[in-house]
Design a protein around this motif. Sequence first.
Motif, PDB file in Angstrom:
ATOM      1  N   MET A  98       0.730  -1.191  -0.144  1.00 47.25           N
ATOM      2  CA  MET A  98       0.023  -0.002  -0.035  1.00 47.25           C
ATOM      3  C   MET A  98       0.988   1.304   0.205  1.00 47.25           C
ATOM      4  SD  MET A  98      -2.929   1.084   2.786  1.00 47.25           S
ATOM      5  CE  MET A  98      -3.967   2.218   2.694  1.00 47.25           C
ATOM      6  N   THR A  99       1.863   1.246   0.703  1.00 46.61           N
ATOM      7  CA  THR A  99       2.971   2.340   0.793  1.00 46.61           C
ATOM      8  C   THR A  99       3.423   2.751  -0.579  1.00 46.61           C
ATOM      9  OG1 THR A  99       3.363   1.700   3.043  1.00 46.61           O
ATOM     10  CG2 THR A  99       4.946   3.233   2.068  1.00 46.61           C
ATOM     11  N   GLY A 100       3.950   1.481  -1.411  1.00 48.74           N
ATOM     12  CA  GLY A 100       4.378   1.610  -2.759  1.00 48.74           C
ATOM     13  C   GLY A 100       3.289   2.299  -3.646  1.00 48.74           C
ATOM     14  N   ALA A 101       1.849   1.732  -3.429  1.00 47.32           N
ATOM     15  CA  ALA A 101       0.813   2.211  -4.340  1.00 47.32           C
ATOM     16  C   ALA A 101       0.668   3.869  -4.046  1.00 47.32           C
ATOM     17  CB  ALA A 101      -0.448   1.699  -4.117  1.00 47.32           C
ATOM     18  N   LEU A 102       0.847   4.306  -2.582  1.00 49.04           N
ATOM     19  CA  LEU A 102       0.747   5.748  -2.439  1.00 49.04           C
ATOM     20  C   LEU A 102       1.822   6.672  -2.998  1.00 49.04           C
ATOM     21  CD1 LEU A 102      -0.233   5.185   1.493  1.00 49.04           C
ATOM     22  CD2 LEU A 102      -1.821   6.398  -0.268  1.00 49.04           C
ATOM     23  N   ALA A 103       3.016   6.077  -2.826  1.00 57.71           N
ATOM     24  CA  ALA A 103       4.256   6.767  -3.605  1.00 57.71           C
ATOM     25  C   ALA A 103       3.884   6.733  -5.065  1.00 57.71           C
ATOM     26  CB  ALA A 103       5.598   5.986  -3.199  1.00 57.71           C
ATOM     27  N   GLN A 104       3.463   5.691  -5.841  1.00 58.22           N
ATOM     28  CA  GLN A 104       3.205   5.888  -7.275  1.00 58.22           C
ATOM     29  C   GLN A 104       2.143   6.966  -7.460  1.00 58.22           C
ATOM     30  OE1 GLN A 104       4.681   3.605  -9.656  1.00 58.22           O
ATOM     31  NE2 GLN A 104       3.861   5.127 -10.743  1.00 58.22           N
ATOM     32  N   ALA A 105       1.135   7.003  -6.614  1.00 55.65           N
ATOM     33  CA  ALA A 105       0.172   7.959  -7.044  1.00 55.65           C
ATOM     34  C   ALA A 105       0.330   9.103  -6.508  1.00 55.65           C
ATOM     35  CB  ALA A 105      -1.116   7.369  -6.168  1.00 55.65           C
ATOM     36  N   TRP A 106       1.448   9.493  -6.087  1.00 56.61           N
ATOM     37  CA  TRP A 106       1.924  10.882  -5.703  1.00 56.61           C
ATOM     38  C   TRP A 106       1.992  11.918  -6.795  1.00 56.61           C
ATOM     39  CZ3 TRP A 106       2.541  12.451  -0.454  1.00 56.61           C
ATOM     40  CH2 TRP A 106       3.261  13.838  -0.291  1.00 56.61           C
ATOM     41  N   LYS A 107       1.474  12.992  -6.820  1.00 60.66           N
ATOM     42  CA  LYS A 107       1.496  13.901  -7.846  1.00 60.66           C
ATOM     43  C   LYS A 107       1.916  15.300  -7.343  1.00 60.66           C
ATOM     44  CE  LYS A 107      -1.409  15.902 -11.639  1.00 60.66           C
ATOM     45  NZ  LYS A 107      -2.614  15.786 -12.305  1.00 60.66           N
ATOM     46  N   SER A 108       2.941  15.816  -7.756  1.00 58.72           N
ATOM     47  CA  SER A 108       3.373  17.288  -7.205  1.00 58.72           C
ATOM     48  C   SER A 108       2.487  18.325  -8.060  1.00 58.72           C
ATOM     49  CB  SER A 108       4.833  17.204  -7.651  1.00 58.72           C
ATOM     50  OG  SER A 108       4.874  17.379  -9.260  1.00 58.72           O
TER      51      SER A 108
END
Length: 252
Positions: free
Chosen positions: A22-32
């Motif tokens: 889940m942490t990896g999915a959150l990191a992948q979904a991050w948008k600056s």
Amino acid sequence: MIVRPSADDTALIITQLHHSYMTGALAQAWKSGPDVPGIAAHQELVVQAALLHDIGWLDWESQPDLAPNGHPFDFLDMPKHHHLSIWKNGFEDAFQVHPLIGLLVLRHNLTLAGSGSPGDDHPQLAAFFQECEHLNAQLEAQLTGDSGLSSLNPESLRDMNAFILLTDYISLRMCMGPEKESPFGPPPAFRGLQLQMEPDPSQPETFRIGPWPFEGDRFVWEAHAWQHRAKLPFAELQPERQVSFRMELRPA
């Protein structure tokens, strides 16, 4: 493991590995954006490090020790020195994927070890600190001097570490559930960003975050967990005891 005890003798168990995915999915979904900083360099490797940051739990979670309450030890209740083999295995496995991923997992675990509970002064913990600090300095010097890893320097490494800590925090809060008050305080800062994260009382398994840092208008995660009866060896859990439910993040 992340353990949510129930009123009866059961508990909902979410593995550290599932939390790590889940942490990896959150990191992948991050948008600056204007209010949200991004990862300055090597974003793909940082996302992989977020995904793999708890890979060291793989062996322990296949046959976890039971705490006095009859459920597997919650990660918050395990004395820090019991994590040593987990952290060591995690670094070694992550390093095999990529040296920078290994370094980021090592630094993440060092940060967690440094936040150890008072009184956990086991001599192995001190030796672990010393060994890992030496390895951290050695790898940092090696990788920041690698021409194939442009823009990697002590500052960018600190930012990568902070980003993984933040996505780890968000995932942990969601896995622990909105009914439980955060034992960690507010979300950790990342490049000047200080997120606000609060449960949404109008929706089950939902938190509100601001400023909104993810793609889309919400982040949805299909969580997988186990219903564990006290004192039952975790390895004996049957597939019918596995449950799924939806977690969400929404803008504040």
